[in-house]
Design a protein around this motif. Structure first.
Motif, short mmCIF file in Angstrom:
data_model
loop_
_atom_site.label_atom_id
_atom_site.label_comp_id
_atom_site.label_asym_id
_atom_site.label_seq_id
_atom_site.Cartn_x
_atom_site.Cartn_y
_atom_site.Cartn_z
N LYS A 13 -39.70 -33.77 23.89
CA LYS A 13 -39.82 -33.06 22.53
C LYS A 13 -41.05 -32.10 22.66
O LYS A 13 -40.74 -30.88 22.35
CB LYS A 13 -39.70 -33.66 21.41
N ASP A 69 -36.41 -34.73 12.31
CA ASP A 69 -35.62 -35.71 12.65
C ASP A 69 -34.22 -35.20 12.79
O ASP A 69 -33.95 -34.30 12.42
CB ASP A 69 -35.71 -36.50 11.17
N THR A 70 -33.63 -35.81 14.05
CA THR A 70 -32.52 -35.43 14.40
C THR A 70 -31.46 -36.51 14.49
O THR A 70 -31.57 -37.84 14.52
CB THR A 70 -32.59 -34.99 16.08
N PHE A 149 -32.32 -36.72 27.67
CA PHE A 149 -32.56 -37.65 27.18
C PHE A 149 -31.56 -37.98 25.94
O PHE A 149 -30.79 -37.18 25.65
CB PHE A 149 -34.11 -37.80 26.46
N TYR A 151 -28.37 -38.66 23.83
CA TYR A 151 -27.11 -38.56 24.12
C TYR A 151 -26.79 -37.30 24.96
O TYR A 151 -25.63 -36.96 25.01
CB TYR A 151 -26.39 -38.50 22.62
N ASP A 152 -27.72 -36.90 25.64
CA ASP A 152 -27.38 -35.34 26.30
C ASP A 152 -26.30 -35.77 27.44
O ASP A 152 -25.52 -34.76 27.68
CB ASP A 152 -28.75 -35.33 27.10
N LYS A 172 -31.10 -25.24 27.39
CA LYS A 172 -30.91 -26.24 26.23
C LYS A 172 -31.86 -25.63 25.05
O LYS A 172 -31.22 -25.86 23.87
CB LYS A 172 -31.18 -27.64 26.82
N HIS A 177 -29.90 -27.85 18.95
CA HIS A 177 -30.18 -28.03 17.37
C HIS A 177 -31.75 -28.00 17.23
O HIS A 177 -32.26 -27.27 16.39
CB HIS A 177 -29.75 -29.52 17.09
N ARG A 178 -32.62 -28.78 18.19
CA ARG A 178 -33.92 -28.58 17.91
C ARG A 178 -34.55 -27.03 18.26
O ARG A 178 -35.43 -26.53 17.57
CB ARG A 178 -34.66 -29.53 18.80
#
Ligand code: IMP
Length: 194
Positions: A13, A69-70, A149, A151-152, A172, A177-178
């Motif tokens: 991250k 938070d994801t 990493f 659930y990728d 990516k 999302h992030r």
């Protein structure tokens, strides 16, 4: 250069975020500020958890900071694992165990629709701001690829035919999302910073 704390111990991250905020901000991770404890995450929504983490940091370090938070929301599982994505297969579950549990829960189920959602809480000059990012996609029946990493390896974003673990990090970051939540954060920070 303005300095900002990112509430993470996760190298992947941190790399993603540093790439996006480039040289406008000096990003400090929790390791950089010598915080090795787990920050409490006891909320029932992504927003509550992100906010809890950023407030914890501001109280201890009195510096601008942000926390994310994801969660992965799977339609056929009524939105699970959601806010519990990191602990889906148990409190100390590994990424592999979580993925295995997900594949087991979805065995034989045709509807594979899912989305990753990220919420960021930023505390900037003592005010809180929220940013969101979502990516829609499908869960495969088996793992593919070895990048990324979590659930990728089982998540294929809509409009692509490779998993997040197969596509390159740059792409990516653009569509994830992030990535989207961070882009919203970056736009805000760049327009607010001197
Ligand atoms: P966190 O809130 O960012 O720590 O994410 C919670 C969990 O969601 C992680 O432990 C991962 O299993 C999963 N996750 C978060 N971001 C990603 C991602 O970009 N790809 C795959 N899984 C992710």
């Amino acid at each position: 250069m303005e300095q900002i704390i990112f509430a993470t111990h996760n190298k992947h991250k941190l790399q993603e975020v540093k790439k996006l905020l480039s040289d406008k901000f000096k990003i400090l991770s929790l390791n950089d500020i010598g915080l090795y404890d787990e920050i409490p995450e006891t909320g029932f929504t992504l927003k509550e958890n992100a906010s809890q983490k950023s407030h914890y940091l501001v109280q201890r370090f009195s510096q601008n900071c942000f926390a994310d938070d994801t969660g992965l929301e799977v339609d056929a599982l009524n939105g699970e694992p959601g806010v519990f994505s990191a602990r889906y297969a148990g409190e100390k579950a590994t990424y592999e165990q979580n993925v295995e549990k997900l594949l087991t829960e979805l065995k034989g189920i045709k509807n594979r629709k899912a989305r990753f959602k990220t919420v960021i809480s930023l505390i900037y000059n003592n005010k809180e701001y929220f940013f969101e990012g979502v990516v829609e996609g499908q869960i495969l029946t088996e793992k593919k690829g070895n990048k990324g990493f979590g659930y990728d390896p089982v998540f294929v974003p809509s409009g692509y035919n490779q998993t997040f673990a197969e596509i390159n990090t740059e792409l990516k970051n653009k569509i994830s999302h992030r990535g989207k939540a961070i882009q919203n954060l970056v736009r805000f920070l760049l327009s607010s910073s001197k």
